[in-house]
Write an enzyme that holds these catalytic residues in place. Structure first.
Site, PDB file in Angstrom:
ATOM      1  N   GLU A   1       4.144   1.265   2.159  1.00  0.00           N
ATOM      2  CA  GLU A   1       5.213   0.960   3.093  1.00  0.00           C
ATOM      3  C   GLU A   1       6.592   1.238   2.493  1.00  0.00           C
ATOM      4  O   GLU A   1       6.925   0.788   1.404  1.00  0.00           O
ATOM      5  CB  GLU A   1       5.124  -0.508   3.522  1.00  0.00           C
ATOM      6  CG  GLU A   1       3.841  -0.835   4.243  1.00  0.00           C
ATOM      7  CD  GLU A   1       2.651  -1.150   3.345  1.00  0.00           C
ATOM      8  OE1 GLU A   1       1.749  -1.853   3.785  1.00  0.00           O
ATOM      9  OE2 GLU A   1       2.621  -0.684   2.186  1.00  0.00           O
TER      10      GLU A   1
ATOM     11  N   CYS B   1       0.839  -1.202   0.000  1.00  0.00           N
ATOM     12  CA  CYS B   1       0.000   0.000   0.000  1.00  0.00           C
ATOM     13  C   CYS B   1       0.873   1.251   0.000  1.00  0.00           C
ATOM     14  O   CYS B   1       0.925   1.976  -0.982  1.00  0.00           O
ATOM     15  CB  CYS B   1      -0.909  -0.002   1.222  1.00  0.00           C
ATOM     16  SG  CYS B   1      -2.205  -1.254   1.188  1.00  0.00           S
TER      17      CYS B   1
END
Length: 789
Positions: A435, A433
């Site tokens: 990170e 997502c």
């Protein structure tokens, strides 16, 4: 550039393929371990030999017309399972087959294989069985109550990205590195010498296995070429066979070789284990551009050739849904998406502008392919031209939900703060997502989500969970016991500290189990310093090691604390008994009070310092409680703020809250405001979001929703570029956009047959609106629809 007829066919094949469970991998690994052939070998070598056995025997699938070959299962969207990690029961298979959304079909042959072979062998032997046998009761109770989740319950650690070295290195080169490392081992005085030798020996086996697997594809391609009547396709098949003979054994020399090289490696990583399924090629434009530029200059390929092979590569990702999940793991990430995130743009190693011609080509491919996987993002630095962002906005405004937008300058600062070398930081980016990681040099592992609003609920009830009827938290008092806001927040801090301790102890137990039982020698070969250190990726062999716990519901917890501070302690217009009674009643009979909490209370997302100071206070608390702890493999625990779909699950287990939210309703997602609470426009949202220190994190997720008409004009698109630049000047980490009307989404709920291709941005990924659960659909509909920029 328009899609060729070939790519149109491949794309349609991928879109129309049915997601189903394949028992192939599970049967092969069961056969291997039942044979006993590796019983006397150390665990890393057992794992390497099982990897080789799978690659020796798995079906070779070559799809008609494709240019990049290799499938995870025996056919597109035939998805393997991993019984050594988690054994699916027959009931699980039935649920997966029958559920209305995100289903995986299974036929009677597959279920028979599970019933007769896979389940009998692996029951009691899987890592999941080991984990739940080893975890303390307080962890299990907190997990069952929805205070936190655990990624490794049904999956393996991973979340890793390929560094550019791998595009310049063949497996034979890596074998030489392994041989050199073995020659330098101190088998006399190094107490880890034997373990290092075992790991390096396992690495050699997996390198040879992958070269063999590529050779099996070359054999099949030559067989197909011999039988092919069409001269053009015959020539293509022969060339593809030559590519498979060359890579991944050797470093790629062309764009097609580079993509095939990566794809074999990708298949190896996801065949070895299911590593949170976000393994990806990272900064693809940086890796491909030198090869592209050379081919164009020499005339060995045209732009049309390059586009077509890239588009064929895109289809391969879309053929690979994430392995099937059930229970809480499905609730926290209820999607087919495999979370492979292509990074485009950013900076070079020297810090200069990294945007090149390949960056724009990849944006063209993203726009024309318009499929969910791979996901895509642009890295934006102050060094990059506005033209680059503008090109991405042209895609965003179509409502595709891609690409998302990341702040390269913040990413580099985040990695430097975490101790990375500046060159490694500049070569890094984001995966999954949002990170952050140093590509090719870091093992950064996500361990699960953390439900901050639920912990406040327990804080208001003396640590007692009314939903489960259990005393889960510390006995710090009830709402009626806290005479000041400071007392309330001190109790909240104590509860967060308590549950983070439980969570991290569980993480450490789980990590130790994976270290002992599930080494990944193939993934270890690919990540810098694992060979040099003679240590597995699972055991701290990588140059850098991080572990994340994802905080969920920042907007919600901010508004909850703000409401308590504002009404109970500052204005004193609501008594503690009245507040407690309204929450216990889920606001039934207290509708006027609920209206006051929702509409007459300062809210996060409006650049209101009264509300936003609670945002900062909670963030700093979360950071302080987590930061500084270390895992058994030597990883530093780090903060990030994202939910995938866990904000819906966490909301379902959380009662009524002081911001006026009813019990069971979704929480806010990422660091976005509570749905509908931001009323002052997108500029106010980014100002609120920027008040936390993003540089302390490894990722934050901010969602915004705009009406299509807002971005339809030249000025509207330009204003979006300015909004992105403004947020990033304030060190914001990430922002992404849904460009769709709420009315369109409501109509899609009523008439899904008319919206089969409607794609929306969910959290850190896009998905088909029709594939989302009703609660998640409603949550997206309720997000504030910005009409001015």
């Amino acid at each position: 550039m328009q899609l060729s007829e070939r790519i149109k066919r491949l794309r349609e094949q991928s879109l129309n393929a049915v997601n189903r469970i394949s028992a192939e991998r599970a049967l092969l690994i069961t056969e291997f371990y039942k044979s006993g052939v590796a019983d006397a070998e150390p665990v890393p070598v057992q794992r390497a030999m099982s990897f080789r056995y799978i690659l020796e025997h798995k079906y070779i699938c070559i799809n008609e017309g494709e240019l990049i070959v290799g499938e995870r299962g025996p056919a597109p969207k035939a998805t393997p399972t991993y019984p050594e990690i988690c054994v699916h029961s027959i009931k699980d298979l039935e649920i997966l087959n029958d559920r209305a959304k995100v289903s995986f079909k299974s036929d009677e042959e597959t279920r028979k294989a599970y019933r007769d072979v896979i389940i009998p062998y692996w029951t009691g032997k899987s890592n999941r069985d080991r984990i739940f046998k080893s975890l303390p009761e307080e962890w299990k109770e907190a997990y069952a109550a929805g205070i936190f989740t655990e990624f490794q319950e049904q999956r393996a650690p991973g979340h890793t990205v390929l560094g550019k070295k791998m595009f310049r290195t063949g497996l034979l080169d890596l074998k030489r590195e392994i041989e050199e490392a073995m020659a330098e081992l101190d088998m006399l005085d190094d107490p880890e010498g034997v373990d290092k030798h075992d790991e390096l020996r396992a690495m050699e086996i997996v390198c040879d296995a992958m070269i063999m697997y590529a050779g099996r594809h070359a054999d099949k391609l030559e067989e197909l070429a011999a039988a092919e009547a069409d001269p053009k396709r015959k020539s293509e098949l022969k060339q593809m066979a030559e590519v498979c003979r060359w890579v991944p054994a050797h470093a790629p020399r062309t764009v097609q070789e580079a993509l095939q090289h990566y794809w074999f490696i990708h298949l190896g990583v996801v065949t070895e284990l299911n590593p949170w399924d976000s393994f990806n090629p990272g900064r693809l434009d940086q890796s491909l551009y030198p090869l592209y530029e050379k081919q164009i200059r020499e005339g060995s390929a045209t732009k049309e050739d390059i586009y077509e092979v890239l588009e064929s590569f895109w289809v391969k990702f879309n053929n690979h849904p994430s392995p099937p999940k059930v229970g809480v793991t499905a609730e926290e990430s209820n999607t087919y998406t495999d979370f492979s995130l292509i990074n485009v743009g950013g900076v070079k190693e020297d810090g200069s502008d990294g945007v090149n011609e390949m960056s724009y080509i990849l944006l063209d491919v993203i726009r024309e392919m318009r499929i969910l996987q791979p996901s895509s993002m642009i890295q934006v630095s102050k060094k990059n031209p506005d033209q680059f962002i503008r090109a991405a906005v042209e895609i965003i405004k179509t409502g595709f939900g891609q690409p998302s937008v990341f702040n390269t300058d913040a990413l580099v600062q985040e990695m430097l703060r975490a101790g990375k070398d500046v060159v490694d930081a500049r070569n890094g980016g984001c995966s999954g997502c949002v990170e952050t990681g140093a590509f090719g040099t870091e093992a950064y592992i996500l361990t699960g989500y953390f439900n901050l609003p639920k912990i406040l609920e327990l804080t208001l009830n003396n640590g007692f969970d009314k939903r489960t009827g259990k005393q889960l938290g510390l006995k710090t008092g009830c709402l009626v016991d806290y005479t000041t806001y400071e007392e309330l927040f001190a109790a909240f801090r104590a509860q967060v500290t308590h549950f983070m301790r439980i969570k991290l102890i569980g993480n450490n137990i789980i990590e130790r189990i994976f270290m002992r039982h599930m080494p990944v020698p193939f993934l270890s070969v690919l990540i810098e310093d694992c060979i040099k250190n003679g240590k597995d990726y699972m055991c701290g062999g990588a140059r850098y090691n991080s572990s994340y716990v994802q905080g969920v519901g920042l907007g919600s917890i901010t508004d909850m604390l703000t409401s308590l501070r504002y009404h109970v302690y500052d204005k004193k217009d609501v008594g503690v008994e009245q507040m407690a009674a309204a929450l216990a009643a889920d606001f039934k009979g207290y509708e006027e009070l609920q209206y006051q909490f929702v509409y007459k209370t300062p809210k996060y997302g409006n650049d209101d310092d009264y509300a936003d100071k609670q945002e900062v206070e909670v963030f700093d608390l979360y950071y302080d409680v987590l930061n500084g702890h270390k895992s058994p493999r030597g990883a530093n625990y780090r903060v990030n703020m994202l939910p995938t779909t866990c904000h819906v699950y966490f909301g379902s287990v959380t009662g009524a809250t002081p911001d006026g939210r009813n019990a069971g309703k979704p929480l806010s997602e990422g660091i976005s405001p509570v749905q509908g609470a931001d009323t002052k426009g997108p500029t106010a949202v980014i100002k609120s979001a920027a008040k936390i220190d993003h540089i302390k994190t490894g990722g934050t997720l901010l969602n915004q929703k705009f009406t299509p008409s807002l971005l339809a004009t030249e000025q509207g698109a330009t204003n979006l570029v300015h909004l992105i630049r403004a947020y990033f000047r304030m060190d914001g980490h990430h922002i992404q956009f849904n460009v769709v009307n709420a009315d369109t989404l409501r109509d899609a709920q009523k008439h899904p047959e008319n919206y089969k291709d409607l794609i929306v941005r969910v959290a850190g990924y896009s998905d088909y609106f029709n594939d989302l659960g009703e609660d998640l659909q409603n949550e997206i509909i309720c997000r504030t629809e910005q009409t001015e920029l």
